[in-house]
Structure formats: structure tokens, C-alpha cells
Write a protein that holds these residues in place. Sequence first.
Motif, PDB file in Angstrom:
ATOM      1  N   ASN A  66      -2.995  11.066  -3.689  1.00  0.00           N
ATOM      2  CA  ASN A  66      -4.300  10.834  -4.306  1.00  0.00           C
ATOM      3  C   ASN A  66      -5.195   9.960  -3.442  1.00  0.00           C
ATOM      4  O   ASN A  66      -6.250   9.520  -3.879  1.00  0.00           O
ATOM      5  CB  ASN A  66      -4.111  10.152  -5.667  1.00  0.00           C
ATOM      6  CG  ASN A  66      -3.215  10.950  -6.605  1.00  0.00           C
ATOM      7  OD1 ASN A  66      -3.381  12.165  -6.739  1.00  0.00           O
ATOM      8  ND2 ASN A  66      -2.267  10.270  -7.225  1.00  0.00           N
ATOM      9  N   LEU A  80      -3.699   3.674  -2.027  1.00  0.00           N
ATOM     10  CA  LEU A  80      -3.916   2.619  -3.007  1.00  0.00           C
ATOM     11  C   LEU A  80      -3.258   1.346  -2.464  1.00  0.00           C
ATOM     12  O   LEU A  80      -2.264   1.400  -1.745  1.00  0.00           O
ATOM     13  CB  LEU A  80      -3.303   2.977  -4.364  1.00  0.00           C
ATOM     14  CG  LEU A  80      -3.967   4.118  -5.153  1.00  0.00           C
ATOM     15  CD1 LEU A  80      -3.168   4.398  -6.421  1.00  0.00           C
ATOM     16  CD2 LEU A  80      -5.403   3.762  -5.499  1.00  0.00           C
ATOM     17  N   ALA A  81      -3.813   0.212  -2.820  1.00  0.00           N
ATOM     18  CA  ALA A  81      -3.286  -1.049  -2.306  1.00  0.00           C
ATOM     19  C   ALA A  81      -3.270  -2.106  -3.402  1.00  0.00           C
ATOM     20  O   ALA A  81      -4.164  -2.165  -4.248  1.00  0.00           O
ATOM     21  CB  ALA A  81      -4.109  -1.546  -1.122  1.00  0.00           C
ATOM     22  N   VAL A  82      -2.257  -2.946  -3.379  1.00  0.00           N
ATOM     23  CA  VAL A  82      -2.138  -4.092  -4.267  1.00  0.00           C
ATOM     24  C   VAL A  82      -1.970  -5.313  -3.369  1.00  0.00           C
ATOM     25  O   VAL A  82      -1.145  -5.320  -2.455  1.00  0.00           O
ATOM     26  CB  VAL A  82      -0.933  -3.971  -5.219  1.00  0.00           C
ATOM     27  CG1 VAL A  82      -0.970  -5.086  -6.258  1.00  0.00           C
ATOM     28  CG2 VAL A  82      -0.913  -2.606  -5.885  1.00  0.00           C
ATOM     29  N   SER A 102       0.841  -1.202   0.000  1.00  0.00           N
ATOM     30  CA  SER A 102       0.000   0.000   0.000  1.00  0.00           C
ATOM     31  C   SER A 102       0.876   1.251   0.000  1.00  0.00           C
ATOM     32  O   SER A 102       2.006   1.237   0.508  1.00  0.00           O
ATOM     33  CB  SER A 102      -0.938   0.003   1.214  1.00  0.00           C
ATOM     34  OG  SER A 102      -0.225  -0.094   2.426  1.00  0.00           O
ATOM     35  N   GLN A 132      -2.115  -2.657  -9.995  1.00  0.00           N
ATOM     36  CA  GLN A 132      -3.063  -1.566  -9.725  1.00  0.00           C
ATOM     37  C   GLN A 132      -2.646  -0.367 -10.573  1.00  0.00           C
ATOM     38  O   GLN A 132      -1.546   0.152 -10.452  1.00  0.00           O
ATOM     39  CB  GLN A 132      -3.037  -1.187  -8.242  1.00  0.00           C
ATOM     40  CG  GLN A 132      -3.844   0.054  -7.882  1.00  0.00           C
ATOM     41  CD  GLN A 132      -5.341  -0.187  -7.994  1.00  0.00           C
ATOM     42  OE1 GLN A 132      -5.870  -1.087  -7.375  1.00  0.00           O
ATOM     43  NE2 GLN A 132      -6.013   0.615  -8.790  1.00  0.00           N
ATOM     44  N   LYS A 133      -3.550   0.067 -11.478  1.00  0.00           N
ATOM     45  CA  LYS A 133      -3.261   1.225 -12.322  1.00  0.00           C
ATOM     46  C   LYS A 133      -3.304   2.508 -11.496  1.00  0.00           C
ATOM     47  O   LYS A 133      -4.119   2.657 -10.588  1.00  0.00           O
ATOM     48  CB  LYS A 133      -4.265   1.323 -13.466  1.00  0.00           C
ATOM     49  CG  LYS A 133      -4.203   0.155 -14.454  1.00  0.00           C
ATOM     50  CD  LYS A 133      -2.904   0.178 -15.259  1.00  0.00           C
ATOM     51  CE  LYS A 133      -2.910  -0.920 -16.328  1.00  0.00           C
ATOM     52  NZ  LYS A 133      -1.635  -0.927 -17.100  1.00  0.00           N
ATOM     53  N   ALA A 134      -2.438   3.457 -11.841  1.00  0.00           N
ATOM     54  CA  ALA A 134      -2.454   4.769 -11.179  1.00  0.00           C
ATOM     55  C   ALA A 134      -3.591   5.618 -11.743  1.00  0.00           C
ATOM     56  O   ALA A 134      -4.018   5.419 -12.890  1.00  0.00           O
ATOM     57  CB  ALA A 134      -1.121   5.466 -11.406  1.00  0.00           C
ATOM     58  N   PRO A 135      -4.119   6.557 -10.967  1.00  0.00           N
ATOM     59  CA  PRO A 135      -5.162   7.445 -11.489  1.00  0.00           C
ATOM     60  C   PRO A 135      -4.676   8.209 -12.715  1.00  0.00           C
ATOM     61  O   PRO A 135      -3.489   8.555 -12.822  1.00  0.00           O
ATOM     62  CB  PRO A 135      -5.432   8.410 -10.314  1.00  0.00           C
ATOM     63  CG  PRO A 135      -4.965   7.676  -9.098  1.00  0.00           C
ATOM     64  CD  PRO A 135      -3.817   6.824  -9.555  1.00  0.00           C
ATOM     65  N   ASP A 171       0.595   5.939  -0.730  1.00  0.00           N
ATOM     66  CA  ASP A 171      -0.194   7.144  -1.002  1.00  0.00           C
ATOM     67  C   ASP A 171       0.763   8.200  -1.522  1.00  0.00           C
ATOM     68  O   ASP A 171       1.756   8.534  -0.861  1.00  0.00           O
ATOM     69  CB  ASP A 171      -0.890   7.634   0.266  1.00  0.00           C
ATOM     70  CG  ASP A 171      -1.897   8.751  -0.015  1.00  0.00           C
ATOM     71  OD1 ASP A 171      -1.876   9.319  -1.126  1.00  0.00           O
ATOM     72  OD2 ASP A 171      -2.698   9.062   0.886  1.00  0.00           O
ATOM     73  N   ARG A 174       6.544   0.179  -8.157  1.00  0.00           N
ATOM     74  CA  ARG A 174       5.605   1.277  -8.368  1.00  0.00           C
ATOM     75  C   ARG A 174       6.244   2.316  -9.283  1.00  0.00           C
ATOM     76  O   ARG A 174       7.420   2.660  -9.116  1.00  0.00           O
ATOM     77  CB  ARG A 174       5.236   1.903  -7.026  1.00  0.00           C
ATOM     78  CG  ARG A 174       4.264   3.069  -7.114  1.00  0.00           C
ATOM     79  CD  ARG A 174       4.949   4.415  -6.921  1.00  0.00           C
ATOM     80  NE  ARG A 174       4.133   5.532  -7.374  1.00  0.00           N
ATOM     81  CZ  ARG A 174       4.585   6.772  -7.536  1.00  0.00           C
ATOM     82  NH1 ARG A 174       5.841   7.065  -7.260  1.00  0.00           N
ATOM     83  NH2 ARG A 174       3.781   7.727  -7.970  1.00  0.00           N
ATOM     84  N   GLU A 231       1.625   2.528 -12.821  1.00  0.00           N
ATOM     85  CA  GLU A 231       0.996   1.419 -12.115  1.00  0.00           C
ATOM     86  C   GLU A 231       1.859   0.938 -10.961  1.00  0.00           C
ATOM     87  O   GLU A 231       3.033   1.323 -10.822  1.00  0.00           O
ATOM     88  CB  GLU A 231       0.739   0.247 -13.073  1.00  0.00           C
ATOM     89  CG  GLU A 231       2.018  -0.349 -13.649  1.00  0.00           C
ATOM     90  CD  GLU A 231       1.751  -1.475 -14.639  1.00  0.00           C
ATOM     91  OE1 GLU A 231       0.661  -1.523 -15.215  1.00  0.00           O
ATOM     92  OE2 GLU A 231       2.668  -2.304 -14.824  1.00  0.00           O
TER      93      GLU A 231
END
Length: 358
Positions: free
Chosen positions: A69, A72-74, A64, A111-114, A66, A94, A98
Motif C-alpha cells: 500500500n 508506512l512509518a512509525v 518502516s 500507526q493505523k493500517a489503511p 510496505d 505490526r 496497526e
Amino acid sequence: NFWNAAYFSKETSYLHFPTFHGELSADISFLFKTSSSSGVFLENLGIKDFIRIELSASNEVLFSFDVGNGPLAVKVTSAGALNDGRWHHVKAERNVKEASLSVDYYPPAVQKAPADGHIHLQLNSQLFVGGTASRQKGFLGCLRSLKLNGRPVDLEERARVTPGVMPGCPGHCSSYEGFCQNFGSCVEELRGFTCDCSLSPYTGTFCHKEVSAFFKPGTSVTYTFKEPYELIRNISAQSSSIYSDLTLKGENISLSFRTSQAPALLLYVNSYYRENMVILLNRHGHLELRYKLAHNKDAEDLATAGRNLANGQLHKLSIQRFGHSLSVQVDQHAKEDFNLTSDTEFNAIKSIVIGKVL
């Protein structure tokens, strides 16, 4: 760096290092071993930003972070428990596009980034390894081979001056014992393990290199030992203890062989007291053992199960004797047990003869 490790014995113990710099890209990898169901592997905090990798459940690793934004966690969930006391590999990455997490050989979770938002990971505290500044449960167990952006981290050096953390890690053989092949035994060391091949007809790092010789008809190899009385004459007062060490009350013999000729001598051992032991294939290719441990008594012949071992195939033979009890195993077949009725001591070995077609 592969064996560089630290052992965390308390949930409140941790190692601290300078701030991790992974503003636009981060690459973290390590191995862990634990029996605990949860704990934080590492954590680095900023004012709002953070990065953390943890064992969130007995079969779950969570990555996880931050970057401004929101968190976020994978997550990777394994089919079996990860707190099984064996080594497991973790790799977290990271970048601005992503984040991904890999555990052992499971498919990586991504996990895709915003699409729009912050991309810089801004950290300012120390990097905590094996623990956390946010008062979450620390890690119990071993961490090894930690790399940050491809650069190894010396866990052992910091562990030497940190209470509750020990350099190195016990119990490597629980994970790597299977690497020692051909009856080799795993020997635990602070930084890894070694394979003891002394009871195996193999050598090499993992007892994987065969120690072998090719015997032409009528040839053999003989090892001759010095007569014990010479030791008595030359070493005077302490010679009796050296002489007594030459008395064997048991043997542990292992060898491999391949032949299509029978009868054939595999091993012959004799003593200065006219005692001997013979391992041979009879004219049918069947394994026979002969023990004569009392010079005034006849030899004892022991016949194993009637399998033709002179069939050109590689066979492994293991013989163990202690006192009167004797066990023989050929390949993966069941052990055969025998009892000797004569003497049990083999005194003052004179010579060992290996390999000969009779």
C-alpha cells in the motif's frame, strides 16, 4: 537469550538469517547500544514489500514497512540521546490493523493500517541484522537479546563466522554498574557482568544480601590465623615468600553496624609481633581508631567527628589505609583524613575479633 549479543565494528558488516515470516503479524524486540547517530538495526526485503528498523537520528528510532500500500512509518523520538553508549530497548509490532513502536519507557507510537488495501507482508530475501541490502548505513555498536515473533535469535553463533562482527559485547558495566549495591564493584564479562562483593559487607548477585550477626552483651566472634613460623617449618625453601605476604602495608575495611550500646568494640586485629588495630565506639558513641604498628611505641589514637553512632540506626563505615595515609568515611558524610606517625607495616596477623560491648 538475555545476554546473547553481537558487536558490529564496521558499517558494512552484518549478520544474515533466513527470511523473516511475518505475513499477517510481526513482533520484533531487541536491545541496542551505540555511540553512532544512525544505522539500520535490521532489514528484510521482498519484491516490493519490506520491513526495516533503524536509528534514524541520535534520538529517533524508525520502524518502516510496505505491504503493497506504499511505505508506512512509525517513529519514536526520545527526550535524550539514544547514542549515549547505554542499552536501550526496542519493540516493534505490526498486524493487519496497526503498527506500533516502543523505545525504553516512552509511550508507544501507533500507526493505523489503511482501511482497504493489502495486508500480507511478502518477503523473499535474507534477513539482514546490523546492516542492509539496500546500501543504507549499517549499524555500529551492540545488539542483544533479539527476538522475532517471540523466538530468540542466536546472534553469537552467526557472529563467530562473520567478518567484522564479534560475539558478545564489551562495556556492560557502563550501563549496569549501578546494579552493584553497597560498594560492590562491577566486573565486565563477555556475556554480561558480575558484582564483586569482596570489599563490601554484603553478598548476593548484586551485593544486596547483608552478611550480619547479632551480638549479645559480652559476646564476639574471633578468627585465629596459623602462626607463620609453622609455615616456615613445613614448606622449607619457599616459606620466606609466603611469610612476606603476611605483611600488610594498608587495609581496605568496610562494615555496617547498628547498636544502642556504648562503649563497644567493632573490630580488633592483632599480630604475632604485638601490633594491633582497634575500631571502637567510646562511651559517648563516637568512633575512635587506634593503631599500634610498632611494638616498642605507644598506640596512636585517632578521633573522628563527634557523632553519636550508638543511636540504634544502621551506619556504614569505610576505612582505607596505605602507608601513613588513612581515610575514614561514615555513612554519606565527608571523608576524614589522618596521617600515622609510627610504623606502617602490619606483620603476621594473629587474630581478628568482631563485635563486643565493652
